[in-house]
Scaffold this active site. Structure first.
Site, PDB file in Angstrom:
ATOM      1  N   ASP A  85      79.927 106.263  96.810  1.00 32.19           N
ATOM      2  CA  ASP A  85      80.545 106.939  95.923  1.00 32.19           C
ATOM      3  C   ASP A  85      79.323 107.694  95.878  1.00 32.19           C
ATOM      4  OD1 ASP A  85      81.275 107.927  93.842  1.00 32.19           O
ATOM      5  OD2 ASP A  85      79.761 106.912  91.838  1.00 32.19           O
ATOM      6  N   HIS A  86      79.355 109.429  95.663  1.00 26.96           N
ATOM      7  CA  HIS A  86      78.757 110.203  95.787  1.00 26.96           C
ATOM      8  C   HIS A  86      77.332 109.972  97.098  1.00 26.96           C
ATOM      9  CE1 HIS A  86      79.479 112.294  92.295  1.00 26.96           C
ATOM     10  NE2 HIS A  86      79.597 110.924  91.612  1.00 26.96           N
ATOM     11  N   ASP A 106      79.673 113.892  98.956  1.00 21.79           N
ATOM     12  CA  ASP A 106      79.993 114.637  97.643  1.00 21.79           C
ATOM     13  C   ASP A 106      78.891 115.788  98.302  1.00 21.79           C
ATOM     14  OD1 ASP A 106      78.880 116.257  95.303  1.00 21.79           O
ATOM     15  OD2 ASP A 106      78.066 114.298  94.396  1.00 21.79           O
ATOM     16  N   ASN A 231      86.314 106.857  87.368  1.00 24.33           N
ATOM     17  CA  ASN A 231      84.800 105.566  87.220  1.00 24.33           C
ATOM     18  C   ASN A 231      84.092 105.657  86.654  1.00 24.33           C
ATOM     19  OD1 ASN A 231      86.118 106.440  90.300  1.00 24.33           O
ATOM     20  ND2 ASN A 231      83.875 107.567  90.815  1.00 24.33           N
ATOM     21  N   ASP A 233      80.927 103.230  84.881  1.00 22.26           N
ATOM     22  CA  ASP A 233      80.207 102.131  85.391  1.00 22.26           C
ATOM     23  C   ASP A 233      79.588 102.011  83.698  1.00 22.26           C
ATOM     24  OD1 ASP A 233      77.843 101.422  86.524  1.00 22.26           O
ATOM     25  OD2 ASP A 233      77.071 102.750  86.409  1.00 22.26           O
ATOM     26  N   THR A 234      79.077 103.148  83.045  1.00 22.96           N
ATOM     27  CA  THR A 234      78.344 103.254  81.760  1.00 22.96           C
ATOM     28  C   THR A 234      78.181 102.422  80.467  1.00 22.96           C
ATOM     29  OG1 THR A 234      77.284 105.585  81.902  1.00 22.96           O
ATOM     30  CG2 THR A 234      76.606 104.066  79.920  1.00 22.96           C
TER      31      THR A 234
END
Length: 289
Positions: A85-86, A106, A231, A233-234
């Protein structure tokens, strides 16, 4: 010992597109969070993108994070993809050598023409490895930033040209989302119409980063408009943290007890996401297609 190989990310996304649902991509942070994500996928028979993200790379590095994720995933029954990711240029190149089967390059911070040029080169190399590429266009703010939303939205015509000239497989867009959750920020619903316009202009599956904090209605409308990968995550990190805090609130306890409770709560939070995205029960479908 059983070795479960990575699934085909293109097939997983294509099945989501055909079925009108989305798949989830979630960040692993350590062994317990990696297990939580895979256990959730096993419990509800969901395909899953296991993400090596921006938080773990400075802490552990791409290679160690990949090895940890692969070691646990290969011994699970989940239909999984290990996704970068990124990633920067160097991180993407390393990921391809290591065996990632999905990468996000990214270049969104670069000037538009430079983003096109470098992303095109990444796509050429990744496709030679048989690996699909996700890229981002538009700016996605972090929680707490002062945001002029119109300046952050992905431009439709730029998206059309970007996809046509780079050959990317999936496009991450900015339509009013943030990385993280902003508890005291006035509600700003995501721009569903902009999603529709970008999908019509590009014709490829779209991705929403920062999916934590979105309402169920926004998620369902985004899926219908063309988003087939979320996506998140938090929300999952918060569930894990709540488990740690609940155990330590009882007094001095073993760290393993706290991590086990965090893992259990993260499993349940991940299952909720999978059910919300519509990918629960779809792993066998993705495998058989």
């Amino acid at each position: 010992m059983k070795i479960n190989l990575q699934s085909d990310p293109r097939q997983i996304i294509e099945e989501a597109r055909r079925g009108g649902y989305a798949v989830g991509a979630y960040n692993m942070h350590n062994e317990e969070t990696c297990e939580a994500l895979l256990w959730a996928a096993e419990r509800v028979d969901s395909p899953i993108f296991m993400q090596v993200g921006r938080a773990i790379i400075p802490h552990m590095g791409v290679e160690r994070a990949y090895e940890l994720t692969r070691r646990i995933a290969e011994r699970s029954n989940a239909k999984y993809v290990i996704h970068l990711d990124h990633g920067s240029w160097d991180e993407v190149m390393l990921a391809l050598k290591l065996g990632f089967t999905s990468v996000m390059y990214d270049g969104a911070h670069l000037p538009f023409e430079e983003n096109i040029e470098t992303t095109r080169k990444v796509v050429e190399i990744a496709h030679a490895f048989g690996v699909p590429v996700e890229a981002e266009l538009g700016k996605i703010p972090d929680a707490g930033e002062n945001v002029d939303w119109e300046a952050y939205y992905t431009d439709v015509e730029e998206a059309r040209r970007f996809v046509a000239e780079t050959g990317i497989d999936y496009l991450a867009i900015s339509v009013g989302i943030v990385h993280g959750v902003i508890p005291d920020m006035p509600e700003k619903p995501i721009n569903i119409q902009r999603i529709r316009e970008i999908k019509a202009a590009t014709g490829i599956p779209l991705v929403l980063h920062g999916a934590s904090g979105l309402t169920d209605r926004e998620i369902q409308e985004a899926k219908a408009a063309g988003v087939h990968k979320f996506n998140a995550d938090t929300d999952l990190r918060h569930a894990f943290r709540a488990g740690l805090e609940a155990v330590f609130a009882q007094g001095d306890r073993q760290l393993e007890d706290a991590m086990a409770e965090g893992r259990a709560r993260m499993v349940e939070a991940t299952i909720q996401k999978m059910q919300q995205y519509g990918c629960a029960g779809k792993a066998a479908e993705a495998q058989a297609a």
